[in-house]
Design an enzyme around this catalytic site. Structure first.
Site, short mmCIF file in Angstrom:
data_model
loop_
_atom_site.label_atom_id
_atom_site.label_comp_id
_atom_site.label_asym_id
_atom_site.label_seq_id
_atom_site.Cartn_x
_atom_site.Cartn_y
_atom_site.Cartn_z
N LYS A 21 1.33 4.24 -3.06
CA LYS A 21 1.18 5.68 -2.85
C LYS A 21 2.45 6.44 -3.18
O LYS A 21 2.40 7.57 -3.69
CB LYS A 21 0.76 5.95 -1.40
CG LYS A 21 -0.64 5.44 -1.06
CD LYS A 21 -1.71 6.16 -1.87
CE LYS A 21 -3.11 5.80 -1.44
NZ LYS A 21 -4.14 6.56 -2.16
N TYR A 43 0.83 -1.20 0.00
CA TYR A 43 0.00 0.00 0.00
C TYR A 43 0.87 1.25 0.00
O TYR A 43 0.63 2.20 -0.76
CB TYR A 43 -0.93 0.00 1.21
CG TYR A 43 -1.79 1.24 1.31
CD1 TYR A 43 -2.92 1.40 0.52
CD2 TYR A 43 -1.45 2.28 2.18
CE1 TYR A 43 -3.70 2.55 0.60
CE2 TYR A 43 -2.23 3.43 2.27
CZ TYR A 43 -3.35 3.55 1.48
OH TYR A 43 -4.11 4.70 1.56
#
Length: 344
Positions: free
Chosen positions: A218, A214
């Site tokens: 980003k 994750y």
């Protein structure tokens, strides 16, 4: 190469853990000015049927936004929220449009609808994102799910919206705010070492951790944004990344493993910001910050440095490689031609 104020700040001097704690515990909220007036303006918010996207939409409407496009995966859920908004803000035109971030076809159809149906577009907040618990690949694209949704699909949608944001925002530059995460501060990627970035991230045989992936998904947006500045002028569209901090009562961890989700829900209950506070960071980046925020990472309501990895030789190599791969990936949508056209 054009640089941003974030890049010029240089790498963070504190560890990601220290930055996180200061962010959550020592950052005073900066609410938009009370006289903020969005009358006449049109905004798109993706992922706006729940959590931060819903709250950001509510805040935009509270400042007199004239028209809101709720871009959602489930139009039924979106219409439920929209009906409440229509009752609360009867002067606003609120529409629910379908958008599936796992589908390039859906993203292109959405962008075409924006181009064909909207005579005005001032603000786009790309909030839709996800977390999952296990390695999975999107069948239609062949990419790992988090990289697909949080990076590739989000960047493609942003590029496709840029011409409308440039041409259809009569009161000043359009605003494109892409929601990011402080987890990116601690992210690194080992490629390229003679290999391809996206292929390595799609490789099931390589180590994969949901929290780490994750963060990487980003951090890729930071790398991409730096090169995007070569094509987009702040006089046309102000593009930035907004970090709401860790926020309680969101659905982000709904796809995470049970133990991971339980940990984060408990952790957020203690240290998490409220939804209104987190969403205020969206509004700050999208309508309060000026042209100086173009190409920047806005965290804790201020322009902040990019993750440390961005400033390393490995980060520079990864950035150059990632840009090439991403633009090759987007050839089917004419992304390079769109970006070239923005410079004319």
């Amino acid at each position: 190469m054009a640089t941003s104020a974030s890049f010029n700040l240089g790498p963070p001097q504190e560890s990601p853990r220290s930055l996180f704690l200061k962010s959550q515990l020592c950052s005073p909220v900066q609410w938009p000015p009370k006289d903020t007036n969005l009358e006449g303006k049109v905004a798109i918010v993706t992922g706006s049927s729940s959590g931060l996207g819903l709250e950001a939409s509510r805040q935009l409407l509270s400042f007199g936004l004239s028209s809101l496009i709720m871009a959602v995966r489930s139009t039924a859920k979106g219409e439920t929220v929209a009906s409440r908004f229509r009752h609360q803000f009867p002067k606003a035109d609120i529409q629910v449009w379908s958008l599936e971030m796992e589908s390039y076809d859906s993203i292109q159809a959405f962008a075409r609808r924006v181009n064909d149906d909207l005579s005005r577009l001032d603000i786009a907040i790309l909030n839709a994102g996800m977390q999952i618990g296990n390695f999975a690949v999107i069948p239609n694209t062949g990419h790992e799910t988090l990289i697909q949704v949080n990076y590739l699909s989000t960047m493609l949608l942003g590029i496709l919206l840029l011409p409308s944001l440039k041409a259809k925002s009569p009161s000043g530059p359009g605003r494109l705010t892409i929601i990011n995460s402080g987890t990116a501060r601690g992210a690194t990627i080992s490629e390229p070492n003679g290999g391809l970035v996206l292929s390595a991230l799609d490789d099931k045989s390589r180590p994969w951790d949901p929290v780490e992936r994750y963060a990487v998904s980003k951090m890729l947006a930071h790398l991409f944004l730096i090169d995007l500045l070569r094509y987009v002028s702040a006089d046309d569209v102000v593009v930035n990344l907004a970090d709401p901090g860790m926020v309680k009562n969101t659905d982000l961890q709904r796809g995470a493993p049970l133990l991971v989700a339980a940990f984060f829900y408990s952790f957020k209950a203690v240290l998490g910001r409220t939804l209104p506070v987190g969403a205020s960071a969206y509004i700050d980046a999208a309508i309060v910050k000026g042209k100086d925020s173009h190409g920047c990472y806005v965290a804790n309501w201020k322009i902040s440095p990019f993750p440390a990895f961005v400033y390393t030789p490995e980060g520079e190599a990864a950035r150059e490689q990632l840009w090439q791969e991403t633009m090759t990936e987007f050839q089917f949508a004419g992304a390079q031609e769109i970006l070239d056209g923005l410079k004319r």
